[in-house]
Design an enzyme around this catalytic site. Structure first.
Site, mmCIF file in Angstrom:
data_model
loop_
_atom_site.group_PDB
_atom_site.id
_atom_site.type_symbol
_atom_site.label_atom_id
_atom_site.label_comp_id
_atom_site.label_asym_id
_atom_site.label_seq_id
_atom_site.Cartn_x
_atom_site.Cartn_y
_atom_site.Cartn_z
ATOM 1 N N SER A 50 9.944 -4.759 6.526
ATOM 2 C CA SER A 50 8.733 -4.074 6.059
ATOM 3 C C SER A 50 8.729 -3.790 4.559
ATOM 4 O O SER A 50 7.814 -3.128 4.060
ATOM 5 C CB SER A 50 8.544 -2.763 6.828
ATOM 6 O OG SER A 50 9.650 -1.932 6.642
ATOM 7 N N THR B 287 7.914 1.418 5.214
ATOM 8 C CA THR B 287 7.792 1.538 3.763
ATOM 9 C C THR B 287 9.034 2.287 3.297
ATOM 10 O O THR B 287 9.587 3.058 4.060
ATOM 11 C CB THR B 287 6.572 2.445 3.429
ATOM 12 O OG1 THR B 287 5.394 1.864 3.976
ATOM 13 C CG2 THR B 287 6.393 2.678 1.959
ATOM 14 N N THR C 48 6.539 -1.629 -0.305
ATOM 15 C CA THR C 48 6.333 -2.096 1.072
ATOM 16 C C THR C 48 5.782 -3.517 1.093
ATOM 17 O O THR C 48 5.194 -3.969 0.098
ATOM 18 C CB THR C 48 5.330 -1.163 1.794
ATOM 19 O OG1 THR C 48 5.253 -1.518 3.166
ATOM 20 C CG2 THR C 48 3.932 -1.262 1.217
ATOM 21 N N ARG D 125 -5.526 -7.182 2.260
ATOM 22 C CA ARG D 125 -5.462 -5.764 2.664
ATOM 23 C C ARG D 125 -4.432 -5.029 1.815
ATOM 24 O O ARG D 125 -3.322 -5.494 1.597
ATOM 25 C CB ARG D 125 -5.082 -5.673 4.142
ATOM 26 C CG ARG D 125 -4.966 -4.235 4.671
ATOM 27 C CD ARG D 125 -3.534 -3.743 4.642
ATOM 28 N NE ARG D 125 -3.386 -2.429 5.257
ATOM 29 C CZ ARG D 125 -2.288 -1.694 5.176
ATOM 30 N NH1 ARG D 125 -1.235 -2.124 4.521
ATOM 31 N NH2 ARG D 125 -2.217 -0.514 5.747
ATOM 32 N N VAL D 126 -4.804 -3.860 1.332
ATOM 33 C CA VAL D 126 -3.880 -3.012 0.577
ATOM 34 C C VAL D 126 -3.778 -1.675 1.298
ATOM 35 O O VAL D 126 -4.796 -1.118 1.713
ATOM 36 C CB VAL D 126 -4.372 -2.809 -0.877
ATOM 37 C CG1 VAL D 126 -3.537 -1.769 -1.594
ATOM 38 C CG2 VAL D 126 -4.334 -4.130 -1.640
ATOM 39 N N GLY D 127 -2.565 -1.178 1.455
ATOM 40 C CA GLY D 127 -2.366 0.096 2.137
ATOM 41 C C GLY D 127 -2.255 1.253 1.162
ATOM 42 O O GLY D 127 -2.749 1.198 0.032
ATOM 43 N N ASP D 128 -1.601 2.303 1.609
ATOM 44 C CA ASP D 128 -1.458 3.512 0.790
ATOM 45 C C ASP D 128 -0.367 3.400 -0.269
ATOM 46 O O ASP D 128 -0.420 4.062 -1.313
ATOM 47 C CB ASP D 128 -1.141 4.717 1.690
ATOM 48 C CG ASP D 128 0.158 4.506 2.471
ATOM 49 O OD1 ASP D 128 0.351 3.382 3.005
ATOM 50 O OD2 ASP D 128 0.975 5.428 2.540
ATOM 51 N N THR E 173 4.864 7.393 4.633
ATOM 52 C CA THR E 173 5.092 6.158 5.374
ATOM 53 C C THR E 173 4.155 6.178 6.573
ATOM 54 O O THR E 173 3.633 7.219 6.935
ATOM 55 C CB THR E 173 6.571 6.035 5.798
ATOM 56 O OG1 THR E 173 6.773 4.774 6.421
ATOM 57 C CG2 THR E 173 6.976 7.129 6.747
ATOM 58 N N GLY E 174 3.917 5.005 7.140
ATOM 59 C CA GLY E 174 3.014 4.938 8.294
ATOM 60 C C GLY E 174 1.740 4.197 7.969
ATOM 61 O O GLY E 174 1.678 3.474 6.960
ATOM 62 N N GLY F 104 -1.284 3.086 6.432
ATOM 63 C CA GLY F 104 -1.893 3.377 5.136
ATOM 64 C C GLY F 104 -3.343 3.805 5.229
ATOM 65 O O GLY F 104 -3.792 4.673 4.476
HETATM 66 N N1 GLY Z 1 2.397 2.480 4.588
HETATM 67 C C1 GLY Z 1 2.353 1.109 4.397
HETATM 68 C C2 GLY Z 1 1.059 0.467 4.609
HETATM 69 O O1 GLY Z 1 0.223 0.949 5.348
HETATM 70 O O2 GLY Z 1 0.860 -0.577 4.041
#
Ligand code: GLY
Length: 270
Positions: A29, A131, A149, A159-162, A182-183, A185
């Site tokens: 990850s 992450t 991550t 796609r972009v996360g948090d 973490t988790g 996003g």
């Molecule tokens: N926390 C990582 C993501 O959602 O990409």
């Protein structure tokens, strides 16, 4: 810790710290070996923040093993905060980073297996975390943070996360403390989670209470929260720490006064 113990800066330490995990091919990850998107492309997200409030970030960066170091260069060498996709790659190459294949045989096999059903569902507690977020405090008491991550396994292209979003995946205020998430996003971004944790600490919450309240806020804004994981870690200026998540199974490491401890974070749902 070697960097901090020898008087190095929080910023150098936090970059070097998360690079260890970015280089670990077995971790699926983060960095090399990270799970690809639906099209088989490994796209990495990372951000870094310095004690003076400057910050840098890369999103959907391909072919570069250490996105955290590119994020640092964005912070230090450009007038910008965030570079994405091809622009981030071009910048990295101009800075001397080498192009590499990040898709390992194991990750490729798992992706090919996934393609048989192409069923998309976020997995709770992928290797306990999806992450790595890290906050460091150096001998001067200065605080820095990093988050890196490969994002959700088999995400849509682009796609972009948090994690690379300053304030969502990670935030530092040198007067107060730092936090990282973490988790899923999509859920963290809705609550601007890490910024929220730091603001709660500014208003007097302990790191633990701040993480608990931030998870409560995430849950309130995400109807399907029972089927996702989100966790926060936090440390304040005095070095007190906290960690809390929606589900059981979220642990985090605290290295302080020569002692390295893995702590089981507390949680909302058994
Ligand atoms: N926390 C990582 C993501 O959602 O990409």
């Amino acid at each position: 810790m070697k960097i901090l113990d020898s008087g190095g800066s929080a910023l150098d330490a936090v970059e070097a710290g998360v690079m260890v995990i970015e280089a670990d091919e077995k971790n699926t990850s983060v960095g090399i070996g990270g799970a690809p998107d639906r099209d088989g492309r490994v796209t990495l997200d990372a951000c870094i923040m310095a004690p003076d409030g400057s910050c840098g970030s890369v999103c959907a960066l391909e072919h570069i093993a250490h996105p955290i170091s590119v994020a640092r260069r964005v912070m230090e060498k450009t007038p910008h905060v965030i570079l994405v996709g091809d622009g981030a790659l071009e910048f990295a190459l101009s800075q001397g980073f080498k192009k590499e294949n990040l898709l390992t045989e194991e990750s490729k096999k798992a992706w090919e297996e996934w393609k048989k059903t192409s069923k998309y569902e976020p997995v709770i507690n992928v290797e306990m975390h999806d992450t790595i977020g890290m906050i460091t405090i150096d001998k001067n008491g200065d605080i820095a943070g990093a988050c890196t991550t490969s994002g959700l396994a088999y995400k849509m292209q682009g796609r972009v996360g948090d994690s690379p979003i300053i304030g969502a995946g990670m935030y530092v205020d040198n007067e107060v403390g730092g936090a990282a998430a973490t988790g899923l996003g999509e859920a963290v971004i809705r609550a601007v989670g890490s910024f929220l944790v730091v603001e709660l600490m500014r208003n007097g919450r302990s790191p633990q209470a701040a993480c608990e309240e931030a998870v409560a806020r995430v849950v309130k804004k995400y109807k399907d929260y029972k089927n996702i994981q989100v966790g926060f870690i936090a440390v304040n200026k005095d070095g007190e720490t906290g960690g809390f998540s929606i589900h059981k199974g979220f642990s985090y490491a605290v290295f302080s006064n020569g002692k390295n401890e893995v702590k089981e974070g507390t949680y909302l749902i058994e």
